[in-house]
Design a protein around this motif. Structure first.
Motif, PDB file in Angstrom:
ATOM      1  N   MET A   1       0.849  -1.198   0.000  1.00  0.00           N
ATOM      2  CA  MET A   1       0.000   0.000   0.000  1.00  0.00           C
ATOM      3  C   MET A   1       0.882   1.244   0.000  1.00  0.00           C
ATOM      4  O   MET A   1       1.918   1.281   0.648  1.00  0.00           O
ATOM      5  N   ASP A   2       0.439   2.226  -0.715  1.00  0.00           N
ATOM      6  CA  ASP A   2       1.130   3.512  -0.729  1.00  0.00           C
ATOM      7  C   ASP A   2       1.281   4.017   0.717  1.00  0.00           C
ATOM      8  O   ASP A   2       0.304   4.029   1.468  1.00  0.00           O
ATOM      9  N   PRO A   3       2.495   4.417   1.113  1.00  0.00           N
ATOM     10  CA  PRO A   3       2.691   4.838   2.507  1.00  0.00           C
ATOM     11  C   PRO A   3       1.834   6.044   2.906  1.00  0.00           C
ATOM     12  O   PRO A   3       1.437   6.171   4.064  1.00  0.00           O
ATOM     13  N   ASN A   4       1.542   6.915   1.956  1.00  0.00           N
ATOM     14  CA  ASN A   4       0.696   8.069   2.280  1.00  0.00           C
ATOM     15  C   ASN A   4      -0.756   7.648   2.482  1.00  0.00           C
ATOM     16  O   ASN A   4      -1.454   8.192   3.345  1.00  0.00           O
ATOM     17  N   GLN A   5      -1.222   6.669   1.693  1.00  0.00           N
ATOM     18  CA  GLN A   5      -2.577   6.147   1.907  1.00  0.00           C
ATOM     19  C   GLN A   5      -2.649   5.444   3.255  1.00  0.00           C
ATOM     20  O   GLN A   5      -3.637   5.572   3.980  1.00  0.00           O
ATOM     21  N   LYS A   6      -1.567   4.720   3.595  1.00  0.00           N
ATOM     22  CA  LYS A   6      -1.509   4.053   4.896  1.00  0.00           C
ATOM     23  C   LYS A   6      -1.600   5.082   6.019  1.00  0.00           C
ATOM     24  O   LYS A   6      -2.268   4.855   7.030  1.00  0.00           O
ATOM     25  N   LEU A   7      -0.963   6.220   5.830  1.00  0.00           N
ATOM     26  CA  LEU A   7      -0.992   7.290   6.833  1.00  0.00           C
ATOM     27  C   LEU A   7      -2.404   7.845   6.995  1.00  0.00           C
ATOM     28  O   LEU A   7      -2.912   7.990   8.115  1.00  0.00           O
ATOM     29  N   VAL A   8      -3.055   8.148   5.887  1.00  0.00           N
ATOM     30  CA  VAL A   8      -4.438   8.656   5.939  1.00  0.00           C
ATOM     31  C   VAL A   8      -5.351   7.598   6.557  1.00  0.00           C
ATOM     32  O   VAL A   8      -6.207   7.916   7.397  1.00  0.00           O
ATOM     33  N   ASN A   9      -5.159   6.334   6.171  1.00  0.00           N
ATOM     34  CA  ASN A   9      -5.983   5.260   6.743  1.00  0.00           C
ATOM     35  C   ASN A   9      -5.800   5.159   8.252  1.00  0.00           C
ATOM     36  O   ASN A   9      -6.760   4.896   8.982  1.00  0.00           O
ATOM     37  N   SER A  10      -4.574   5.382   8.713  1.00  0.00           N
ATOM     38  CA  SER A  10      -4.315   5.339  10.154  1.00  0.00           C
ATOM     39  C   SER A  10      -5.065   6.453  10.875  1.00  0.00           C
ATOM     40  O   SER A  10      -5.598   6.248  11.973  1.00  0.00           O
ATOM     41  N   ALA A  11      -5.110   7.618  10.266  1.00  0.00           N
ATOM     42  CA  ALA A  11      -5.863   8.731  10.862  1.00  0.00           C
ATOM     43  C   ALA A  11      -7.362   8.411  10.881  1.00  0.00           C
ATOM     44  O   ALA A  11      -8.051   8.675  11.875  1.00  0.00           O
ATOM     45  N   ILE A  12      -7.867   7.841   9.794  1.00  0.00           N
ATOM     46  CA  ILE A  12      -9.292   7.466   9.736  1.00  0.00           C
ATOM     47  C   ILE A  12      -9.596   6.412  10.803  1.00  0.00           C
ATOM     48  O   ILE A  12     -10.606   6.509  11.517  1.00  0.00           O
ATOM     49  N   GLU A  13      -8.717   5.429  10.923  1.00  0.00           N
ATOM     50  CA  GLU A  13      -8.912   4.373  11.929  1.00  0.00           C
ATOM     51  C   GLU A  13      -8.936   4.976  13.334  1.00  0.00           C
ATOM     52  O   GLU A  13      -9.749   4.595  14.170  1.00  0.00           O
ATOM     53  N   GLN A  14      -8.057   5.927  13.591  1.00  0.00           N
ATOM     54  CA  GLN A  14      -8.027   6.589  14.893  1.00  0.00           C
ATOM     55  C   GLN A  14      -9.333   7.351  15.132  1.00  0.00           C
ATOM     56  O   GLN A  14      -9.916   7.301  16.208  1.00  0.00           O
ATOM     57  N   LEU A  15      -9.792   8.055  14.104  1.00  0.00           N
ATOM     58  CA  LEU A  15     -11.039   8.828  14.208  1.00  0.00           C
ATOM     59  C   LEU A  15     -12.223   7.913  14.499  1.00  0.00           C
ATOM     60  O   LEU A  15     -13.001   8.163  15.418  1.00  0.00           O
ATOM     61  N   ARG A  16     -12.345   6.854  13.718  1.00  0.00           N
ATOM     62  CA  ARG A  16     -13.482   5.931  13.873  1.00  0.00           C
ATOM     63  C   ARG A  16     -13.391   5.159  15.193  1.00  0.00           C
ATOM     64  O   ARG A  16     -14.403   4.854  15.803  1.00  0.00           O
ATOM     65  N   GLY A  17     -12.172   4.852  15.632  1.00  0.00           N
ATOM     66  CA  GLY A  17     -12.002   4.129  16.879  1.00  0.00           C
ATOM     67  C   GLY A  17     -12.340   4.977  18.096  1.00  0.00           C
ATOM     68  O   GLY A  17     -12.928   4.497  19.063  1.00  0.00           O
ATOM     69  N   ARG A  18     -11.995   6.241  18.027  1.00  0.00           N
ATOM     70  CA  ARG A  18     -12.227   7.130  19.173  1.00  0.00           C
ATOM     71  C   ARG A  18     -13.670   7.592  19.245  1.00  0.00           C
ATOM     72  O   ARG A  18     -14.240   7.709  20.331  1.00  0.00           O
ATOM     73  N   TRP A  19     -14.252   7.865  18.081  1.00  0.00           N
ATOM     74  CA  TRP A  19     -15.630   8.362  18.047  1.00  0.00           C
ATOM     75  C   TRP A  19     -16.437   7.593  17.008  1.00  0.00           C
ATOM     76  O   TRP A  19     -16.758   8.151  15.924  1.00  0.00           O
ATOM     77  N   PRO A  20     -16.786   6.342  17.301  1.00  0.00           N
ATOM     78  CA  PRO A  20     -17.552   5.551  16.320  1.00  0.00           C
ATOM     79  C   PRO A  20     -18.872   6.227  15.975  1.00  0.00           C
ATOM     80  O   PRO A  20     -19.629   6.604  16.871  1.00  0.00           O
ATOM     81  N   GLY A  21     -19.124   6.405  14.711  1.00  0.00           N
ATOM     82  CA  GLY A  21     -20.405   6.961  14.259  1.00  0.00           C
ATOM     83  C   GLY A  21     -20.557   8.454  14.440  1.00  0.00           C
ATOM     84  O   GLY A  21     -21.594   9.012  14.096  1.00  0.00           O
ATOM     85  N   ALA A  22     -19.550   9.133  14.960  1.00  0.00           N
ATOM     86  CA  ALA A  22     -19.666  10.570  15.197  1.00  0.00           C
ATOM     87  C   ALA A  22     -19.802  11.318  13.874  1.00  0.00           C
ATOM     88  O   ALA A  22     -19.183  10.956  12.877  1.00  0.00           O
ATOM     89  N   GLN A  23     -20.604  12.344  13.878  1.00  0.00           N
ATOM     90  CA  GLN A  23     -20.724  13.195  12.696  1.00  0.00           C
ATOM     91  C   GLN A  23     -20.420  14.647  13.027  1.00  0.00           C
ATOM     92  O   GLN A  23     -20.529  15.512  12.173  1.00  0.00           O
ATOM     93  N   ASP A  24     -20.056  14.912  14.268  1.00  0.00           N
ATOM     94  CA  ASP A  24     -19.749  16.295  14.620  1.00  0.00           C
ATOM     95  C   ASP A  24     -18.282  16.599  14.319  1.00  0.00           C
ATOM     96  O   ASP A  24     -17.573  15.786  13.757  1.00  0.00           O
ATOM     97  N   SER A  25     -17.880  17.773  14.696  1.00  0.00           N
ATOM     98  CA  SER A  25     -16.564  18.252  14.267  1.00  0.00           C
ATOM     99  C   SER A  25     -15.441  17.752  15.172  1.00  0.00           C
ATOM    100  O   SER A  25     -14.968  18.463  16.047  1.00  0.00           O
ATOM    101  N   VAL A  26     -15.057  16.521  14.970  1.00  0.00           N
ATOM    102  CA  VAL A  26     -13.901  15.952  15.647  1.00  0.00           C
ATOM    103  C   VAL A  26     -12.890  15.577  14.569  1.00  0.00           C
ATOM    104  O   VAL A  26     -13.248  15.428  13.405  1.00  0.00           O
ATOM    105  N   ALA A  27     -11.657  15.444  14.966  1.00  0.00           N
ATOM    106  CA  ALA A  27     -10.618  15.144  13.984  1.00  0.00           C
ATOM    107  C   ALA A  27      -9.582  14.214  14.600  1.00  0.00           C
ATOM    108  O   ALA A  27      -9.433  14.140  15.821  1.00  0.00           O
ATOM    109  N   ALA A  28      -8.883  13.537  13.722  1.00  0.00           N
ATOM    110  CA  ALA A  28      -7.773  12.678  14.134  1.00  0.00           C
ATOM    111  C   ALA A  28      -6.639  12.887  13.146  1.00  0.00           C
ATOM    112  O   ALA A  28      -6.861  13.287  11.995  1.00  0.00           O
TER     113      ALA A  28
END
Ligand SMILES: [Zn+2]
Length: 149
Positions: free
Chosen positions: A1-28
């Motif tokens: 996998m492209d290392p930059n895609q892996k990086l973005v995926n890691s941020a998404i995983e962190q976001l979804r793991g910390r706030w599952p289903g959240a739709q408000d303004s949180v970021a990872a």
């Protein structure tokens, strides 16, 4: 996998793991270190807005604590449609934080605001008139050591 895609995926995983289903303004965020390690962190919200921290802050501080060089950073938040995401460019303060490791640090930036398309750009492209070059002997970006002095 492209290392930059892996990086973005890691941020998404962190976001979804910390706030599952959240739709408000949180970021990872996720930062890649020179040795390939990826560190993640989340935005720190507080009733007192002055106490909040950007999503990148925790990972950047952890990298600095480890004494390791950050080579790339990505920050994500939820997209406008459920299950989607969007990349956020680093704010000015986070650009300053990342600048410790020089102008070649890559940052994920949105290609189209509000969409999940993104690209990686070096800090020098985000900030071509970096203010600190006015204070170095060679008019170049300050070194890691100069940032710490
Ligand atoms: Zn920021």
């Amino acid at each position: 996998m492209d290392p930059n895609q892996k990086l973005v995926n890691s941020a998404i995983e962190q976001l979804r793991g910390r706030w599952p289903g959240a739709q408000d303004s949180v970021a990872a965020a996720a930062v890649a270190l020179e040795d390939g390690q990826i560190l993640t962190s989340v935005s720190f919200d507080n009733f007192n807005a002055a106490a909040t921290l950007c999503a990148e802050a925790g990972a950047v501080a952890a990298a600095y604590s480890l004494g390791k060089r950050v080579v790339a950073s990505a920050c994500v938040t939820n997209g406008t449609e459920e299950g989607t995401y969007q990349v956020l460019a680093p704010c000015g303060i986070c650009q300053e934080r990342l600048a410790v490791w020089g102008p070649d640090v890559l940052a994920a930036v949105p290609v189209t605001a509000g969409k999940s398309t993104w690209e990686m750009l070096p800090l020098r492209a985000l900030n071509p008139y970096y203010w600190a070059t006015s204070f170095t002997a060679d008019a170049q970006w300050p070194s890691v050591a100069e940032h710490g002095e």
